[in-house]
Design an enzyme around this catalytic site. Sequence first.
Site, short mmCIF file in Angstrom:
data_model
loop_
_atom_site.label_atom_id
_atom_site.label_comp_id
_atom_site.label_asym_id
_atom_site.label_seq_id
_atom_site.Cartn_x
_atom_site.Cartn_y
_atom_site.Cartn_z
CG ASP A 89 -16.00 0.80 7.44
OD1 ASP A 89 -15.98 -0.05 6.52
OD2 ASP A 89 -14.98 1.37 7.85
CG HIS A 127 -20.76 -6.92 1.54
ND1 HIS A 127 -20.31 -5.80 2.21
CD2 HIS A 127 -19.74 -7.29 0.72
CE1 HIS A 127 -19.08 -5.50 1.81
NE2 HIS A 127 -18.70 -6.40 0.91
CG LEU A 161 -36.83 7.18 7.75
CD1 LEU A 161 -36.07 8.03 8.75
CD2 LEU A 161 -36.44 5.71 7.94
C1 IPE Z 1 -16.82 3.95 3.72
O1 IPE Z 1 -16.27 2.71 3.97
C2 IPE Z 1 -17.80 3.84 2.60
C3 IPE Z 1 -19.04 3.15 2.92
C4 IPE Z 1 -19.39 2.72 4.10
C5 IPE Z 1 -19.91 2.96 1.82
P1 IPE Z 1 -14.88 2.27 3.33
O2 IPE Z 1 -14.56 0.94 3.89
O3 IPE Z 1 -14.93 2.39 1.87
O4 IPE Z 1 -13.91 3.39 3.91
P2 IPE Z 1 -12.34 3.44 4.09
O5 IPE Z 1 -11.72 2.96 2.81
O6 IPE Z 1 -12.02 2.51 5.23
O7 IPE Z 1 -12.03 4.85 4.43
C1 IPE Z 2 -18.80 -1.59 4.47
O1 IPE Z 2 -18.03 -2.66 4.87
C2 IPE Z 2 -19.54 -1.81 3.18
C3 IPE Z 2 -19.03 -1.02 2.04
C4 IPE Z 2 -18.08 -0.13 2.08
C5 IPE Z 2 -19.66 -1.23 0.76
P1 IPE Z 2 -16.58 -2.91 4.23
O2 IPE Z 2 -16.76 -3.76 3.03
O3 IPE Z 2 -15.86 -1.65 4.04
O4 IPE Z 2 -15.91 -3.78 5.39
P2 IPE Z 2 -14.42 -3.63 5.92
O5 IPE Z 2 -14.20 -2.21 6.26
O6 IPE Z 2 -13.53 -4.09 4.80
O7 IPE Z 2 -14.37 -4.52 7.11
MG MG Z 3 -14.53 -0.54 5.14
#
Ligand code: IPE
Ligand code: IPE
Ligand code: MG
Length: 280
Positions: free
Chosen positions: A33, A50, A144
């Site tokens: 995240d 990303h 792995l």
């Molecule tokens: C969790 O991240 C999902 C992934 C890392 C794929 P999100 O950014 O979607 O989670 P929330 O919305 O903060 O809970």
């Molecule tokens: C995690 O990073 C990637 C996915 C959930 C696909 P985020 O895109 O959730 O990044 P934040 O949480 O908005 O910073």
């Molecule tokens: Mg996120």
Amino acid sequence: MSWVKEQSPEDKIIQEEIIKEGNLPRHIAVIMDGNGRWAIERGLTRTEGHQEGIESVRDIVKASSQIGIKYLTLYAFSIENWKRPITEVGVLMKLLEHYLRQELNELHENNVKLQSIGKSSSLPKVVQKLLHEANETTKDNTGLTLTLALSYSGRWDIVRAVQMIALDVRRGKVSPEDINEDLFSSYLQTTGMPYPDFLIRTSGEMRLSNFLLWEMAYGEMYITDKYWPEFRRNDLYDALINFMNRERRFGKTSAQVASEKDTKQKDTYLQRVVNAIKGK
Ligand code: IPE
Ligand code: IPE
Ligand code: MG
């Protein structure tokens, strides 16, 4: 490219120290995240966040494989993530496609078994095809096991398992009295893997966000404030040392666990050794 060849001598020493200590998790699950926040704080676009996140995936996969971790499960896209703006979803699917095209050979050369969990029928056809190909190519690899959770959610998988059990009851293949925890988990998409013993979540959020709900009943959690794009192998080592230092009680008392195994103290020493090598 063999991953062993491109390793720095310092990294090799750190890994040897960690491996020597033993007591590593068998199955690490990661909620990757913070890509967006990492980018925005640097004046970049979420897409660039990303992209940089994929560099972390590469590094963590390599380091986990080198250290001998058996299972690594990465939460890459949740079912809820489909609700994001369509442009961001499009970018994520393109990046996923690109990653699969680019990495398959290298993963295969390094004995990685690549598979996915989640509602794959929702993914773009081209991604489904690449996942299938990756699965077929690497299915006999013994290193792995890298599992990508794509269009995955824990509740979705649990409901799906319940439906399949109900169908098998109707067909007479299962009787309701036979339903127990083992049978239930054999219907989940994670069947065949041990439950994760260690879950890492980056960017400070203290929640599961619908990841591996059943499987994480007794998994240890490690939450770091670092954003995923800046989480690299040295951070993984810190997390692993933290894991080694924990007492897993599974409902028992501390005294019971201590009499079964003497684990106290050793890992503060290891953390000092590793910090010294890292030059901290
Ligand atoms: C969790 O991240 C999902 C992934 C890392 C794929 P999100 O950014 O979607 O989670 P929330 O919305 O903060 O809970
Ligand atoms: C995690 O990073 C990637 C996915 C959930 C696909 P985020 O895109 O959730 O990044 P934040 O949480 O908005 O910073
Ligand atoms: Mg996120």
